[in-house]
Design an enzyme around this catalytic site. Sequence first.
Site, PDB file in Angstrom:
ATOM      1  N   ARG A  75      26.302  39.320   5.853  1.00 11.55           N
ATOM      2  CA  ARG A  75      25.511  39.444   7.100  1.00 11.55           C
ATOM      3  C   ARG A  75      24.299  38.518   7.037  1.00 11.55           C
ATOM      4  O   ARG A  75      23.352  38.738   6.271  1.00 11.55           O
ATOM      5  CB  ARG A  75      25.053  40.881   7.294  1.00 11.55           C
ATOM      6  CG  ARG A  75      24.191  41.090   8.527  1.00 11.55           C
ATOM      7  CD  ARG A  75      24.953  40.909   9.810  1.00 11.55           C
ATOM      8  NE  ARG A  75      25.966  41.956   9.992  1.00 11.55           N
ATOM      9  CZ  ARG A  75      26.815  41.966  11.013  1.00 11.55           C
ATOM     10  NH1 ARG A  75      26.789  40.980  11.885  1.00 11.55           N
ATOM     11  NH2 ARG A  75      27.694  42.924  11.139  1.00 11.55           N
ATOM     12  N   ARG A 101      35.494  33.271   7.189  1.00 15.39           N
ATOM     13  CA  ARG A 101      34.268  33.820   6.577  1.00 15.39           C
ATOM     14  C   ARG A 101      34.551  34.924   5.552  1.00 15.39           C
ATOM     15  O   ARG A 101      33.633  35.378   4.876  1.00 15.39           O
ATOM     16  CB  ARG A 101      33.319  34.331   7.661  1.00 15.39           C
ATOM     17  CG  ARG A 101      33.867  35.515   8.455  1.00 15.39           C
ATOM     18  CD  ARG A 101      32.853  35.994   9.494  1.00 15.39           C
ATOM     19  NE  ARG A 101      33.372  37.171  10.200  1.00 15.39           N
ATOM     20  CZ  ARG A 101      32.623  37.940  10.989  1.00 15.39           C
ATOM     21  NH1 ARG A 101      31.345  37.639  11.191  1.00 15.39           N
ATOM     22  NH2 ARG A 101      33.147  38.990  11.597  1.00 15.39           N
ATOM     23  N   HIS A 171      27.908  30.397  13.077  1.00 16.07           N
ATOM     24  CA  HIS A 171      27.238  31.582  13.636  1.00 16.07           C
ATOM     25  C   HIS A 171      25.850  31.765  12.993  1.00 16.07           C
ATOM     26  O   HIS A 171      25.603  32.766  12.303  1.00 16.07           O
ATOM     27  CB  HIS A 171      28.148  32.790  13.345  1.00 16.07           C
ATOM     28  CG  HIS A 171      27.834  34.050  14.097  1.00 16.07           C
ATOM     29  ND1 HIS A 171      26.663  34.734  13.954  1.00 16.07           N
ATOM     30  CD2 HIS A 171      28.564  34.752  14.990  1.00 16.07           C
ATOM     31  CE1 HIS A 171      26.686  35.813  14.718  1.00 16.07           C
ATOM     32  NE2 HIS A 171      27.823  35.849  15.366  1.00 16.07           N
ATOM     33  N   ASP A 215      23.332  38.911  24.314  1.00 18.72           N
ATOM     34  CA  ASP A 215      24.613  38.426  23.779  1.00 18.72           C
ATOM     35  C   ASP A 215      25.201  37.521  24.852  1.00 18.72           C
ATOM     36  O   ASP A 215      25.891  37.968  25.757  1.00 18.72           O
ATOM     37  CB  ASP A 215      25.543  39.612  23.487  1.00 18.72           C
ATOM     38  CG  ASP A 215      26.743  39.185  22.634  1.00 18.72           C
ATOM     39  OD1 ASP A 215      27.462  40.086  22.144  1.00 18.72           O
ATOM     40  OD2 ASP A 215      26.939  37.953  22.451  1.00 18.72           O
ATOM     41  N   GLU A 274      24.013  30.026  18.025  1.00 16.97           N
ATOM     42  CA  GLU A 274      25.293  29.660  17.420  1.00 16.97           C
ATOM     43  C   GLU A 274      25.897  28.422  18.080  1.00 16.97           C
ATOM     44  O   GLU A 274      25.960  28.343  19.316  1.00 16.97           O
ATOM     45  CB  GLU A 274      26.249  30.845  17.547  1.00 16.97           C
ATOM     46  CG  GLU A 274      25.699  32.133  16.962  1.00 16.97           C
ATOM     47  CD  GLU A 274      26.449  33.363  17.419  1.00 16.97           C
ATOM     48  OE1 GLU A 274      27.668  33.258  17.629  1.00 16.97           O
ATOM     49  OE2 GLU A 274      25.813  34.418  17.588  1.00 16.97           O
TER      50      GLU A 274
HETATM   51  O1  TA6 Z   1      28.048  35.982  18.256  1.00 21.42           O
HETATM   52  C1  TA6 Z   1      27.755  37.183  18.896  1.00 21.42           C
HETATM   53  C2  TA6 Z   1      28.797  38.212  18.494  1.00 21.42           C
HETATM   54  O2  TA6 Z   1      30.066  37.890  19.018  1.00 21.42           O
HETATM   55  C3  TA6 Z   1      28.308  39.582  18.948  1.00 21.42           C
HETATM   56  O3  TA6 Z   1      29.077  40.066  20.034  1.00 21.42           O
HETATM   57  C4  TA6 Z   1      28.415  40.431  17.681  1.00 21.42           C
HETATM   58  O4  TA6 Z   1      29.713  40.996  17.580  1.00 21.42           O
HETATM   59  C5  TA6 Z   1      28.147  39.366  16.622  1.00 21.42           C
HETATM   60  O5  TA6 Z   1      28.931  38.270  17.055  1.00 21.42           O
HETATM   61  C6  TA6 Z   1      28.382  39.780  15.193  1.00 21.42           C
HETATM   62  O6  TA6 Z   1      29.731  39.979  14.955  1.00 21.42           O
HETATM   63  P1  TA6 Z   1      30.149  40.476  13.456  1.00 21.42           P
HETATM   64  O7  TA6 Z   1      31.650  40.556  13.493  1.00 21.42           O
HETATM   65  O8  TA6 Z   1      29.641  39.449  12.501  1.00 21.42           O
HETATM   66  O9  TA6 Z   1      29.457  41.788  13.265  1.00 21.42           O
END
Ligand code: TA6
Length: 302
Positions: A75, A101, A171, A215, A274
């Site tokens: 994370r 990932r 991301h 988002d 991102e």
């Molecule tokens: O990039 C934004 C997103 O798509 C959000 O909707 C949220 O789901 C985030 O990615 C994080 O996703 P993850 O699967 O890393 O928890």
Amino acid sequence: MLQTLSELNNLFSHGEQMRFVAHPSGWPVLRVDTAQATAELHLYGGHLTHFQPRGQAPVLWLSDQSLYQSGKAVRGGIPLIWPWFGPHPTRQALPQHGFARTSWWHMAETALLPDGRAHALLQLRDSEISQTWWPHPFLLELAITVGEALEVALTMTHLGHEAVTISAALHTYLAVGDISKVRVRGLEGTRFVDKTTGGRERAASQPLAIQQEVDRVYVATTADCVVEDAALGRAIRVGKTGSRSTVVWNPWQAKARAMADFPDDGYRTMLCVETTAAPPYDTLTLPPQASHRLSTTITVEP
Ligand code: TA6
């Protein structure tokens, strides 16, 4: 077969400026420590988890509650999203954001460049397990260049015999001093899909302030974003190539609390900007043997 620490250092270390160490999780991590910056890069996920130019606070946000478990994404830092962004288009049971990932990447090359920057190249090839999620042969190459600025480039090559549709993202989790004092410039007037209101599309004329869950998939934009961080007295510029959409995400309080690997108050000191090729409009169609390069360059400005 995973490359061991001693193999990795025999083949790829450069003195104390680039060397592999064991992360507390036991995973091998490449530590960059040069006159220009420090950085950390995991073989797991090809995941860059730390970047800090000399004299600056860390530029990437990293949760101190990350699980560091195979199968779970770390994370924070810059997760590599490939070959689908968000839920799988047809198979809901597959993990969100693809499998790059949560795969073990292979070190291919490291170098200390003449200008003092540190360079690393990692690769991921298709495997028996990846074929169950994504029935196509592929090569992914991740090129990281660490200096006063950070460049991350993901080159995807489709090795199958028929065209495929791919979505992808770098991301990036940016570290900010206080989200309530942040403004994001560069997306004014750009249409976005608002995923917090069921995908409603609109545009905003003002620089973006973050005062609730955000988002958004900004569409048809190749612009740099500048994250102005008043609390830290700096701005972070996110430039990009090979991307026509930009996602801005902050989970805010409720979603932060709901994520086990995300501190409850973590939303106050992070913002995802991102670099994406993301649905609904910016997916990639790769013919056989075609490649696409997605890159982001992150620079701290006073
Ligand atoms: O990039 C934004 C997103 O798509 C959000 O909707 C949220 O789901 C985030 O990615 C994080 O996703 P993850 O699967 O890393 O928890």
